[in-house]
Scaffold this motif. Structure first.
Motif, PDB file in Angstrom:
ATOM      1  N   HIS A  59     -46.653 -21.375  40.286  1.00 11.76           N
ATOM      2  CA  HIS A  59     -47.352 -21.811  41.499  1.00 11.76           C
ATOM      3  C   HIS A  59     -46.896 -23.207  41.902  1.00 11.76           C
ATOM      4  O   HIS A  59     -46.562 -24.028  41.063  1.00 11.76           O
ATOM      5  N   ALA A  60     -46.966 -23.477  43.197  1.00 11.86           N
ATOM      6  CA  ALA A  60     -46.589 -24.799  43.696  1.00 11.86           C
ATOM      7  C   ALA A  60     -47.708 -25.801  43.462  1.00 11.86           C
ATOM      8  O   ALA A  60     -47.461 -26.989  43.289  1.00 11.86           O
ATOM      9  N   HIS A  61     -48.933 -25.311  43.459  1.00 12.56           N
ATOM     10  CA  HIS A  61     -50.061 -26.230  43.332  1.00 12.56           C
ATOM     11  C   HIS A  61     -51.233 -25.445  42.748  1.00 12.56           C
ATOM     12  O   HIS A  61     -51.684 -24.482  43.355  1.00 12.56           O
ATOM     13  N   ALA A  62     -51.683 -25.838  41.587  1.00  9.92           N
ATOM     14  CA  ALA A  62     -52.818 -25.120  40.979  1.00  9.92           C
ATOM     15  C   ALA A  62     -53.452 -25.998  39.908  1.00  9.92           C
ATOM     16  O   ALA A  62     -52.777 -26.795  39.248  1.00  9.92           O
ATOM     17  N   LYS A  63     -54.751 -25.833  39.781  1.00  8.89           N
ATOM     18  CA  LYS A  63     -55.470 -26.533  38.728  1.00  8.89           C
ATOM     19  C   LYS A  63     -55.378 -25.650  37.486  1.00  8.89           C
ATOM     20  O   LYS A  63     -55.468 -24.421  37.579  1.00  8.89           O
ATOM     21  N   ILE A  64     -55.176 -26.293  36.347  1.00  8.10           N
ATOM     22  CA  ILE A  64     -55.153 -25.526  35.095  1.00  8.10           C
ATOM     23  C   ILE A  64     -56.565 -25.556  34.518  1.00  8.10           C
ATOM     24  O   ILE A  64     -57.034 -26.597  34.063  1.00  8.10           O
ATOM     25  N   ASN A  65     -57.251 -24.415  34.555  1.00  6.63           N
ATOM     26  CA  ASN A  65     -58.604 -24.378  33.984  1.00  6.63           C
ATOM     27  C   ASN A  65     -58.544 -24.296  32.466  1.00  6.63           C
ATOM     28  O   ASN A  65     -59.321 -24.934  31.773  1.00  6.63           O
ATOM     29  N   SER A  66     -57.625 -23.487  31.983  1.00  8.59           N
ATOM     30  CA  SER A  66     -57.494 -23.386  30.528  1.00  8.59           C
ATOM     31  C   SER A  66     -56.142 -22.790  30.182  1.00  8.59           C
ATOM     32  O   SER A  66     -55.513 -22.126  31.022  1.00  8.59           O
ATOM     33  N   ASP A  94     -53.218 -30.991  33.400  1.00  8.01           N
ATOM     34  CA  ASP A  94     -54.386 -30.651  34.218  1.00  8.01           C
ATOM     35  C   ASP A  94     -54.069 -29.827  35.454  1.00  8.01           C
ATOM     36  O   ASP A  94     -54.850 -29.001  35.882  1.00  8.01           O
ATOM     37  N   LYS A  95     -52.892 -30.053  36.022  1.00  6.61           N
ATOM     38  CA  LYS A  95     -52.588 -29.481  37.322  1.00  6.61           C
ATOM     39  C   LYS A  95     -51.087 -29.251  37.380  1.00  6.61           C
ATOM     40  O   LYS A  95     -50.319 -30.060  36.842  1.00  6.61           O
ATOM     41  N   VAL A  96     -50.680 -28.164  38.006  1.00  7.15           N
ATOM     42  CA  VAL A  96     -49.240 -28.016  38.264  1.00  7.15           C
ATOM     43  C   VAL A  96     -48.998 -28.395  39.712  1.00  7.15           C
ATOM     44  O   VAL A  96     -49.823 -28.107  40.582  1.00  7.15           O
ATOM     45  N   ARG A  97     -47.857 -29.052  39.971  1.00  2.87           N
ATOM     46  CA  ARG A  97     -47.639 -29.593  41.308  1.00  2.87           C
ATOM     47  C   ARG A  97     -46.341 -29.122  41.956  1.00  2.87           C
ATOM     48  O   ARG A  97     -46.004 -29.533  43.055  1.00  2.87           O
ATOM     49  N   HIS A  98     -45.586 -28.333  41.262  1.00  2.37           N
ATOM     50  CA  HIS A  98     -44.451 -27.669  41.920  1.00  2.37           C
ATOM     51  C   HIS A  98     -44.080 -26.447  41.099  1.00  2.37           C
ATOM     52  O   HIS A  98     -44.390 -26.380  39.902  1.00  2.37           O
ATOM     53  N   VAL A  99     -43.455 -25.489  41.747  1.00  2.00           N
ATOM     54  CA  VAL A  99     -42.969 -24.327  41.011  1.00  2.00           C
ATOM     55  C   VAL A  99     -41.953 -24.841  40.007  1.00  2.00           C
ATOM     56  O   VAL A  99     -41.015 -25.543  40.379  1.00  2.00           O
ATOM     57  N   GLY A 100     -42.159 -24.529  38.734  1.00  2.00           N
ATOM     58  CA  GLY A 100     -41.259 -25.027  37.704  1.00  2.00           C
ATOM     59  C   GLY A 100     -41.848 -26.185  36.913  1.00  2.00           C
ATOM     60  O   GLY A 100     -41.266 -26.612  35.915  1.00  2.00           O
ATOM     61  N   ASP A 101     -42.990 -26.703  37.340  1.00  2.00           N
ATOM     62  CA  ASP A 101     -43.645 -27.775  36.592  1.00  2.00           C
ATOM     63  C   ASP A 101     -43.889 -27.273  35.154  1.00  2.00           C
ATOM     64  O   ASP A 101     -44.195 -26.104  34.943  1.00  2.00           O
ATOM     65  N   SER A 102     -43.740 -28.183  34.180  1.00  2.66           N
ATOM     66  CA  SER A 102     -43.770 -27.763  32.773  1.00  2.66           C
ATOM     67  C   SER A 102     -45.196 -27.720  32.243  1.00  2.66           C
ATOM     68  O   SER A 102     -45.943 -28.684  32.397  1.00  2.66           O
ATOM     69  N   VAL A 103     -45.536 -26.631  31.582  1.00  8.89           N
ATOM     70  CA  VAL A 103     -46.925 -26.403  31.170  1.00  8.89           C
ATOM     71  C   VAL A 103     -47.089 -26.322  29.651  1.00  8.89           C
ATOM     72  O   VAL A 103     -48.048 -26.839  29.105  1.00  8.89           O
ATOM     73  N   ALA A 104     -46.161 -25.667  28.971  1.00  9.03           N
ATOM     74  CA  ALA A 104     -46.293 -25.514  27.518  1.00  9.03           C
ATOM     75  C   ALA A 104     -44.913 -25.345  26.903  1.00  9.03           C
ATOM     76  O   ALA A 104     -43.960 -24.975  27.594  1.00  9.03           O
ATOM     77  N   ALA A 105     -44.821 -25.644  25.614  1.00 11.97           N
ATOM     78  CA  ALA A 105     -43.545 -25.494  24.911  1.00 11.97           C
ATOM     79  C   ALA A 105     -43.739 -24.623  23.681  1.00 11.97           C
ATOM     80  O   ALA A 105     -44.652 -24.858  22.887  1.00 11.97           O
TER      81      ALA A 105
END
Ligand SMILES: Cc1cc2nc3c(=O)[nH]c(=O)nc-3n(C[C@H](O)[C@H](O)[C@H](O)COP(=O)(O)OP(=O)(O)OC[C@H]3O[C@@H](n4cnc5c(N)ncnc54)[C@H](O)[C@@H]3O)c2cc1C
Lengths: 279, 785
Positions: free
Chosen positions: B43-50, B99-110
């Motif tokens: 997603h380009a913009h989304a809050k990470i709830n969990s 907390d939030k992703v801000r562009h498609v490709g933003d890094s979330v987990a490794a």
């Protein structure tokens, strides 16, 4: 890039391949459509049945007026084949316009038609030529073989074994004209034309279109308009303008529907003129 | 003149590259190595709830899975911005976003796993509960009322504004102008696409508490500094080694400090295993910093005799979702300072608004701000010439800074070092056969063919840069360079440079410089770079700085070696230092007038190491290190003339001729210089005709693969007719100017000018890039002709 987990089986005969195929299995020929899709996980077959070693599916021969091309024949083999260039140069031309040298050295005619990418080159020229797709089950005219987006008449586990193309006889010329997608080099629009002349007029013609619609189609309205004409610039332009009528134009980054329709007529004019001059 | 500088020495790096024997990060294989895969936001913009990583952690072969908060709790620092502008607002950025992703490709987990396949499979098992938010895109549009905020704390998505020039002089020019030329330009988003995707590996040696990081960087020392000082403070600088071995192209995109450079060493220490990550091409598209992306509102004031008197530009620059390492520099300091181009323009004012959108961060990409400047300027110049009915070359010539006015102080900060723009344009005109070209164009037009001729002249600031100047303008470090020369007892030489070669051929050209300075065989010199343990310090390669700054550092080191050898020779030959001649053509040192009273370079090297007979106070050994801090930038320039033909039926553009003259001062290796020029020109043509990183309104990257993102290819090009004039730079002893970016800076406007010229009959003055066939066909189709 890592594909999902899969089994790999190499078939050495057609029967073995058929027995391994179907279900979640997929055949592997040149791998130049399948492997990129697997790397992106757009395709996740449970088993890859490698048919590339099956000798019966290779080679090009001529039987009377029919050119027979084994399914595993690579694009570069078709492009450089003496038999194809003598009997049907337009097909060799089209093969030579596919991708780049690496793609042409690996990709096969059977894989190309089975995959039925809407932007593939072979479907357009094969429909125009009135080719026949021979499979383990039957023979199907090219124009009936391509049925939708990545869809063909192939049944589950069915294998394309050969593509048969009528050699262009005296008075007949064929040509293929392609507008390359600048990024992928697939066809934004590709038009194959076969023109049979008698005296100065067009006795009959066949026009096949790829890239424009979700699958290759015959432009029958344009064929009718051209048949019986004097093949002059005006007649060709008038017929070419009808080429887009036969299909629902796709619209994407490389071309809007309107531009695609226009390219259909430009590519058709070029293909028809060339075919007429070869006839 | 030495034996090597100015000669076409073959690139010593090529045999290994063309045999597939390069040593890239992806080739690295260490015992017990584990593999990392990174979960990227769809997603380009989304809050990470969990984020639930249980299933992934439980998978066979998975060693561990980490999320953003793990790294924050584990002591990593925020991603730094190392070029800042006064009062700019720097968004918070962590290596893995918590907390939030801000562009498609933003890094979330490794994920760390036993092999790359397992690591990739495990990504599918991580469950992220995203709350999708509306996205914002568009450099200027994103500042509008009611637009979603990329970072809640940054109002109107404006990170900074910055202006330069003389506003009053500019206003006056427009008040008095006879003609005002106006154009709105969209300088589109580009995706760098280095051939080698980014990669990173890390190895923790617990016994000595040492960390080694391998990364595809253009400047490993800066990465080492960034890690130990800011982002990974648990590893102090003296315990951290950063290696950037062979790197397959960067074009700027490998300057920056990237999240993976933090994640990999952090993870390596946690799992106590060497780890490696290699980007897929898809990841390159959505995580490598991108380029350009301006909206520019431009106007130029011109008097009726064709004198340019003013330039006014209001510029919006899309920075993407975060500020990448030096992003604020690109559309400001490095861009507006070039608004004077090759011309005397008294009244210039440029103003930039740096904005945030839900797209991949934007930073330096080949040319970096300078192509954006030259494009708008050279478009306006062309439009002005047309409006005044003047030939575009004549119009340019009339406004050129004359050669006797150098050094020339522009109204936008720079002091141009040297140049002869008239001679350069004369040569372009002559090589092109311009008059004949125009005549042929006339003939073609009569046949109804759409032939166009485009001209461009441009200058750039290269050789970044004087430390105090770049410091005053916002850079956190200095932009000097370090070089060291170690002469071995046999007279063979290993040289160490803080510059980094990722296609430039330093192993060849720097050896040429050293061989000439020391008077030895070029084959006796080996150049080492890209390893912070081997090379003491370095600032790396970008801003066309390697020869002018890195080369000079090695010149300084060589000079010290020479000085020592002269002293040693005087001692051994029992002569006075003043009577010693250093013969750098023949590699020997002799007593003036007595040429057979001589010592060879090798003999002296051995004497230095044997230490049997040294002058009083001289220590044994023969190695010297030096720094070089340039006094000024260097100002290369170029003149290009292009002929194109547009296919009326399809709108397709064919480049028929490409004539390029560059002036990069003295040339160390003409073949390598030409390679840089050709590559640069092709990249600029890519922007003019083909490349476009397109995001849709929801922030999805529509051109996320090679199927849709068009790179220029060999068959899009004619043979480029490239030639040079040589106006030495007074800024450094070699007289060299940068050349890595000049081609790109000139070719983009040259090609667009040519296509607009071809479409003269269709009532068009400007077309936004890329000039796709459909866009051109639409103009032909709707403007009727
Ligand atoms: C960079 C690139 C550029 C390309 N450009 C073009 C282009 O310009 N024009 C163009 O037409 N094509 C292009 N292609 C596609 C190329 O022609 C492929 O080779 C072709 O479409 C598929 O043939 P293959 O032998 O590689 O099949 P594979 O990839 O092995 O298989 C494709 C599909 O067909 C099935 N299949 C394969 N053989 C048979 C068979 N005998 N019977 C039944 N099913 C079978 C497979 O199971 C799979 O589902 C390009 C490909 C690439 C990678």
């Amino acid at each position: 890039m890592q594909p999902s987990k899969f089994e790999y089986r190499k078939a050495s005969t057609l029967d073995e391949a058929v027995s391994l195929g179907g279900g979640e299995a997929d055949y592997l020929a040149g791998g130049h459509s399948l492997i990129p899709a697997m790397k992106l996980r757009l395709s996740e077959p449970s088993t890859l049945v490698d048919i590339s070693g099956i000798g019966d599916l290779k080679g090009i021969s001529r039987d009377g007026d029919t050119i027979k091309i084994g399914a595993l024949t690579t694009h570069s083999e078709v492009a450089s084949s003496g038999v194809v260039n003598d009997g049907c140069a337009a097909l060799a031309d089209a093969a030579g316009m596919i991708g780049d040298p690496q793609v042409r050295n690996r990709g096969t005619i059977g894989g190309n038609v089975a995959h039925a990418d809407p932007a593939s080159d072979y479907p357009g020229i094969l429909v125009a030529l009135g080719a026949t797709i021979v499979t383990t089950g039957r023979s199907t005219a090219a124009e009936d073989f391509f049925t939708g987006l990545f869809e063909t008449a192939l049944g589950e586990g069915e294998i394309v074994t050969e593509v048969q193309v009528p050699a262009t006889g005296d008075g007949t010329g064929a040509a293929y004209s392609k507008f390359f997608n600048p990024a992928s080099r697939y066809a934004v629009v590709g038009v194959g034309a076969v023109v049979t002349k008698s005296g100065g007029t067009c006795e009959s013609c066949r026009i096949g279109v790829t890239g424009a619609s979700d699958h290759a189609y015959r432009a029958t309205a344009a064929e009718e308009a051209l048949s019986g004409s004097d093949l002059g610039d005006e007649a060709i332009a008038a017929a070419a303008a009808k080429v887009a009528d036969g299909g629902e134009m796709m619209s994407d980054l490389s071309a809007s529907a309107q531009y695609r329709a226009h390219l259909c007529s430009v590519m058709a004019s070029r293909a028809i003129s060339e075919a007429a001059s070869r006839a | 003149m030495g034996n090597y500088i100015g000669k076409n020495e073959k690139r010593v790096e090529d045999p290994r590259f063309i045999q597939g024997k390069g040593r890239y990060v992806a080739n690295l294989s260490l015992p017990d190595m584990a593999y990392v895969a990174i979960l990227r936001s769809p997603h380009a913009h989304a809050k990470i709830n969990s984020i639930n990583t249980d299933a992934a952690k439980a998978m066979d072969g998975v060693i561990d899975v980490f999320v953003g908060q793990d790294l924050i709790d584990g002591g990593v620092g925020q991603m730094p911005v190392i070029w800042q502008l006064p009062e700019n607002k720097v968004p918070v950025r962590w290596p893995l976003t918590p907390d939030k992703v801000r562009h498609v490709g933003d890094s979330v987990a490794a994920v760390v796993a036993e092999d790359a396949y397992i690591a990739r499979d495990a990504l599918d098992l991580i469950k992220v509960d995203y709350e999708i938010l509306p996205a914002t895109t568009g450099a200027e549009a994103t500042t509008g009322d009611g637009k979603p905020l990329v970072h809640d704390e940054i109002e109107n998505n404006i990170s900074y504004t910055w202006g330069l020039g003389d506003k009053d002089a500019c206003d006056k020019a427009f008040e008095e102008a006879d003609h005002v030329i106006e154009v709105d330009i969209e300088n589109q988003r580009l995706i760098p696409n280095a051939m080698e995707p980014r990669a990173c590996a890390a190895q923790w040696t617990a016994s000595t508490e040492e960390m080694t990081v391998w990364t595809t960087s253009q400047n490993p020392h800066i990465i080492r500094f960034g890690l130990s000082a800011v982002t990974l403070p648990e590893i102090p600088e003296h315990k951290l080694r950063v290696i950037s071995p062979d790197v397959g192209g960067g074009f700027g995109s490998k300057i920056f400090h990237y999240p993976e450079e933090i994640i990999l060493p952090w993870v390596a220490k946690r799992v106590n295993r060497p780890v490696k990550w290699v980007a897929t091409r898809s990841e390159s598209f959505m995580t490598d910093s991108q380029g350009r992306d301006h909206v520019q509102h431009c106007k130029m004031a011109v008097t009726k005799d064709g004198t340019i008197t003013g330039l006014h530009v209001e510029l919006y620059a899309d920075m993407g979702a975060y500020l990448s390492s030096i992003a604020p520099l690109i559309p400001t300091v490095i861009c507006i300072t070039l608004f004077s181009g090759l011309y005397k323009i008294p009244g210039i004012w440029g103003h930039t608004t740096g904005t945030l959108t839900n797209t991949v961060p934007v930073d330096a990409y080949r040319g970096a701000g300078r192509p954006e400047a030259s494009f708008l300027l050279e478009r306006l110049v062309d439009m002005a010439a047309k409006e005044l009915g003047m030939d575009p070359i004549e119009f340019r010539r009339k406004n050129f800074i004359p050669k006797d006015e150098f050094p020339y102080q522009t109204p936008v900060a720079f002091l141009y070092d040297s140049g002869d723009y008239h001679a350069m344009m004369d040569k372009a005109e002559e090589n092109a056969g311009y008059a004949e070209m125009r005549k042929n164009q006339e003939d073609a037009r009569k046949e109804g063919r759409l032939v166009g001729i485009g001209v461009c002249g441009a200058v750039e600031a290269s050789g970044y840069g004087p430390a105090a100047t770049v410091g005053a303008l916002g850079f956190y470090g200095g932009m000097w360079e370090h070089g060291a020369i170690r002469v071995h007892p046999t007279g063979r030489v290993t040289a160490f440079t803080g510059s980094h070669s990722h296609g430039q051929g330093h192993e060849t050209t720097f050896a040429q410089i050293i061989a000439d300075k020391l008077g030895i065989d070029v084959a006796d010199v080996d150049v080492v770079h890209g390893d912070t343990d081997l090379v003491t310090q370095g600032m790396g390669t970008y801003g066309s700085r390697s020869a002018a700054v890195g080369g000079e550092a090695l010149v300084n080191a060589a000079t010290e070696i020479r000085n020592k050898l002269v002293e040693l020779a005087a001692h051994l030959l029992e002569a006075s230092v003043d009577d010693i001649v250093y013969d750098d053509e023949n590699g020997k040192v002799y007593v003036k007038g007595v040429e057979d009273k001589a010592k060879t370079f090798g003999e002296l090297a051995f004497a230095a190491y044997s230490g049997h007979s040294l002058p009083e106070g001289m220590d044994p050994g023969l190695e010297e290190a030096a720094y070089y801090n340039p006094g000024n930038f260097t100002f290369p320039c170029s003149a290009h003339i292009v002929q194109v033909e547009v296919d009326k039926d399809t709108g397709e553009t064919t480049i028929q001729r490409y004539v390029a003259i560059e002036d990069c001062g003295n040339v160390i290796n003409p073949m390598i210089v030409e390679g840089q020029i050709l590559g640069g020109i092709v990249q600029g043509i890519g922007q003019a005709l083909f490349e476009h990183g397109i995001y849709d309104e929801s922030g999805q990257l529509v051109t996320g693969s090679m199927l849709d993102y068009t790179m220029p290819r060999a068959d899009n090009l004619p043979m480029i007719e490239s030639d040079r004039t040589e106006t030495p730079s007074p800024s450094n002893s070699l007289g060299v100017k940068g050349v890595g970016e000049m081609g790109t800076i000139s070719s983009t406007p040259a090609v667009v000018n040519a296509v607009v010229d071809a479409l003269t009959d269709y009532d068009v003055t400007h077309i936004d890039m890329p000039l796709t066939s459909e866009k051109i066909w639409n103009i032909i189709n709707s403007n009727g002709g």
